[in-house]
Design an enzyme around this catalytic site. Structure first.
Site, PDB file in Angstrom:
ATOM      1  N   ASP A 121       0.618  -1.320   0.190  1.00 27.97           N
ATOM      2  CA  ASP A 121       0.048  -0.029   0.013  1.00 27.97           C
ATOM      3  C   ASP A 121       0.979   1.376   0.036  1.00 27.97           C
ATOM      4  O   ASP A 121       1.895   1.396   0.451  1.00 27.97           O
ATOM      5  CB  ASP A 121      -0.899   0.000   1.130  1.00 27.97           C
ATOM      6  CG  ASP A 121      -1.846   1.060   1.200  1.00 27.97           C
ATOM      7  OD1 ASP A 121      -2.584   1.228   0.651  1.00 27.97           O
ATOM      8  OD2 ASP A 121      -1.482   2.017   2.368  1.00 27.97           O
ATOM      9  N   GLU A 171       1.593  -0.505  -5.054  1.00 26.80           N
ATOM     10  CA  GLU A 171       0.682   0.517  -5.070  1.00 26.80           C
ATOM     11  C   GLU A 171       1.630   1.899  -5.348  1.00 26.80           C
ATOM     12  O   GLU A 171       1.591   2.812  -4.356  1.00 26.80           O
ATOM     13  CB  GLU A 171      -0.483   0.879  -4.324  1.00 26.80           C
ATOM     14  CG  GLU A 171      -1.331   1.758  -4.615  1.00 26.80           C
ATOM     15  CD  GLU A 171      -2.089   2.478  -3.650  1.00 26.80           C
ATOM     16  OE1 GLU A 171      -3.205   3.198  -3.736  1.00 26.80           O
ATOM     17  OE2 GLU A 171      -1.535   2.441  -2.326  1.00 26.80           O
TER      18      GLU A 171
HETATM   19  C1  NOJ Z   1      -4.160   3.333  -0.716  1.00 28.38           C
HETATM   20  C2  NOJ Z   1      -5.538   2.523  -0.389  1.00 28.38           C
HETATM   21  O1  NOJ Z   1      -5.721   1.786  -1.572  1.00 28.38           O
HETATM   22  C3  NOJ Z   1      -6.385   3.286   0.303  1.00 28.38           C
HETATM   23  O2  NOJ Z   1      -7.748   2.672   0.325  1.00 28.38           O
HETATM   24  C4  NOJ Z   1      -6.177   3.735   1.654  1.00 28.38           C
HETATM   25  O3  NOJ Z   1      -7.292   4.534   2.095  1.00 28.38           O
HETATM   26  C5  NOJ Z   1      -5.065   4.414   1.423  1.00 28.38           C
HETATM   27  N1  NOJ Z   1      -3.937   3.885   0.603  1.00 28.38           N
HETATM   28  C6  NOJ Z   1      -4.261   4.688   2.725  1.00 28.38           C
HETATM   29  O4  NOJ Z   1      -3.711   3.528   3.208  1.00 28.38           O
END
Ligand code: NOJ
Length: 543
Positions: free
Chosen positions: A204, A270
């Protein structure tokens, strides 16, 4: 018949992203759980999925629905227990499915024991596990960094008279990855799950993991971004609060750890950047992520030229031998079929499953699930509330999976009287029509289209490994490309417009239609000219 070259599993895989709160609730409390995912493994296996990515299942106060972790090595009781994860891993593996968990390295919950200790005093041994700074000279925050969710990235802590940093909610304090103890603790988390047998992690919020050591102000953007308008947070160019050169070293270290485990374990990053060259940097020299999510496509309008450009820009930016990904939906974005349209969603499915990148399907997109306007009426997602931008509510694309036409759409186990509970987010009003059971019985449904596409991809090395060549075909509004591997050749023609068109593809090839978005042209002969209805896509196997 051509054969596939040897390649790591994630290059051939179809990855399916599950939002566990919304997949299947076996306890009848209105929240999805891990036994529910176990129950649906047969469904996923029949659909032809290879790997599951689960949004976070760890202990969490759920301020950001699991992306605020209060214990990385235990499971939130709503979802199950460690034993349920073990059972899920075992049963998924028995069915040939791999399992990826969501690793959240940038921040913890403010309820994590580490942060409780850290905020207890300026001299606590965990103080430096988070990012604490004195006030700026004017008594305000130490610099101009902004939270991605709106407002300053700094919150004042009265008891210890310092600010702490948070890239997202104030309840999600950022860890200090410059502290070797943090690195070690987070590596132990990875090992904990790898030892239990998970096949890898979606990582993430990669870009902000490490920040400028001099805490310099971020400058304002000079060029507009094409992403969604998130207010002031979008106007800053995050060159000091994110995307720092030191990040690569941290990721190489993480990758080393993964590579030390038997069986190919995957890191799927990500890297939230709409600039393909930024995303591509995080493949490193095949020593950082093996795959990076291509998040640009979900931010584009339904225009053939734009989507083609970003598919090609991502591929073009990759280091040699690296593999792209294709992401058309997620728990952070409006639903694909709402964003681009229901007819368009079928054409998009063909694009997703016939391009070269590893496709990632968001749960429910295979039945054409739509954004739920009802879900936004009582927003649970904290982001839109904070940013004052209700249109950003992510609730609408996180509603319960629609399994059948029964009153609760088969999401929750019903009570003894047969009544399902109220789910945590409302069931979509069109669940009676857009559900798995009805669509499995309908040979022309979008489910049947996904199923046929997945089968075609799995039996056609050209669609996975083949070369890609786009053709400039008139009239505009088409996306036409060739995929070829060892003599197996496909033409894919997608009409992005609602008007019918006739296209002529240069060359003397003939062939036959093996799939169309409407599922009604199989076997049709192809002689070089093709009529496409509005919002129609076809896949042609060339002779
Ligand atoms: C990206 C995640 O996909 C999202 O859902 C989240 O709110 C943020 N990162 C913070 O962790």
């Amino acid at each position: 018949m051509s054969s596939s070259p040897p390649s790591p599993w994630w290059e051939q895989a179809i990855i399916y992203h599950i939002y566990p709160r919304s997949y299947r609730d076996t306890t009848g409390n209105g929240v999805g759980d891990l036994p529910g995912i176990i129950e649906k493994l047969d469904y996923l296996q029949v659909l032809g999925i290879d790997a599951l990515w689960l949004s976070p299942i760890f202990r969490s106060p759920m301020r950001d629905f699991g992306y605020d972790v209060s214990d990385y090595t235990d499971v939130h009781p709503d979802f199950g227990t460690l034993e349920t994860v073990d059972a899920l891993i075992e049963q998924a593996h028995q069915k040939g499915l791999r399992l990826l968990l969501d690793f959240v390295p940038n921040h913890t919950s403010d309820q994590h024991d580490w942060f409780r200790e850290s905020r207890s005093s300026q001299t606590n041994s965990k103080r430096d596990w988070y990012i604490w700074r004195d006030a700026g000279s004017d008594g305000g925050p130490p610099n101009n960094w902004l939270s991605y969710f709106g407002g300053p990235a700094w919150t004042w802590h009265e008891d210890t008279q310092q600010y702490y940093m948070h890239s997202f909610l104030k309840e999600q304090p950022d860890l200090n990855w410059r502290n070797p103890q943090v690195v070690e603790a987070m590596h132990s988390v990875l090992k904990f799950w790898l030892d239990r047998g998970v096949d890898g992690f979606r990582v993430d919020a990669v870009l902000p993991i490490i920040k400028d050591d001099q805490f310099r102000d971020d400058p304002l953007r000079t060029e507009a971004s094409f992403g969604k308008d998130t207010g002031p947070a979008e106007n800053q160019l995050r060159i000091y609060s994110a995307n720092r050169p030191e990040l690569h070293g941290l990721l190489r270290h993480m990758r080393d750890l993964m590579d030390g485990y038997p069986g190919d374990r995957l890191l799927l990053g990500e890297v939230y950047s709409l600039d393909p060259s930024t995303a591509a940097q995080y493949y490193g020299h095949n020593d950082e992520f093996q795959l990076v999510l291509n998040v640009s496509l979900v931010n584009l309008p339904w225009e053939a030229a734009k989507l083609r450009h970003y598919v090609e820009a991502f591929e073009g930016a990759l280091p040699s031998g690296a593999r792209a990904t294709l992401v058309l939906g997620s728990h952070d974005e409006p639903r694909l079929a709402s964003r681009w349209g229901e007819a368009q969603a079928r054409v998009a499915a063909i694009m997703l499953l016939t391009l070269r990148g590893t496709p990632i399907i968001y749960y429910g997109d295979e039945i054409g699930m739509l954004d739920s306007e009802n879900a936004g009426l009582n927003p649970l997602d904290p982001w839109p509330v904070l940013a004052g931008l209700p249109q950003l509510s992510r609730d609408s694309s996180r509603t319960p999976m629609q399994w059948d036409a029964s009153p609760g759409s088969g999401f929750s186990a019903a009570d003894e009287g047969g009544t399902p509970p109220n789910p945590w987010l409302p069931i979509h009003p069109r669940a009676g029509e857009l559900n798995v059971a009805s669509q499995q019985a309908d040979p022309r449904s979008i489910y049947s289209l996904y199923s046929a596409l997945i089968e075609l991809r799995k039996s056609s090395p050209a669609l996975v490994h083949g070369s890609y060549q786009a053709l400039d075909i008139q009239p505009e509004g088409n996306y036409v490309y060739l995929r070829e591997w060892e003599g197996e050749r496909f033409t894919v023609a997608l009409n992005f417009k609602s008007q019918a068109c006739r296209i002529s593809i240069p060359g003397e090839s003939t062939g036959r239609v093996v799939l169309s978005s409407h599922l009604d042209r199989n076997g049709e002969a192809y002689m070089g000219d093709l009529s496409l209805r509005g919002n129609e896509g076809v896949v042609i196997l060339l002779q």
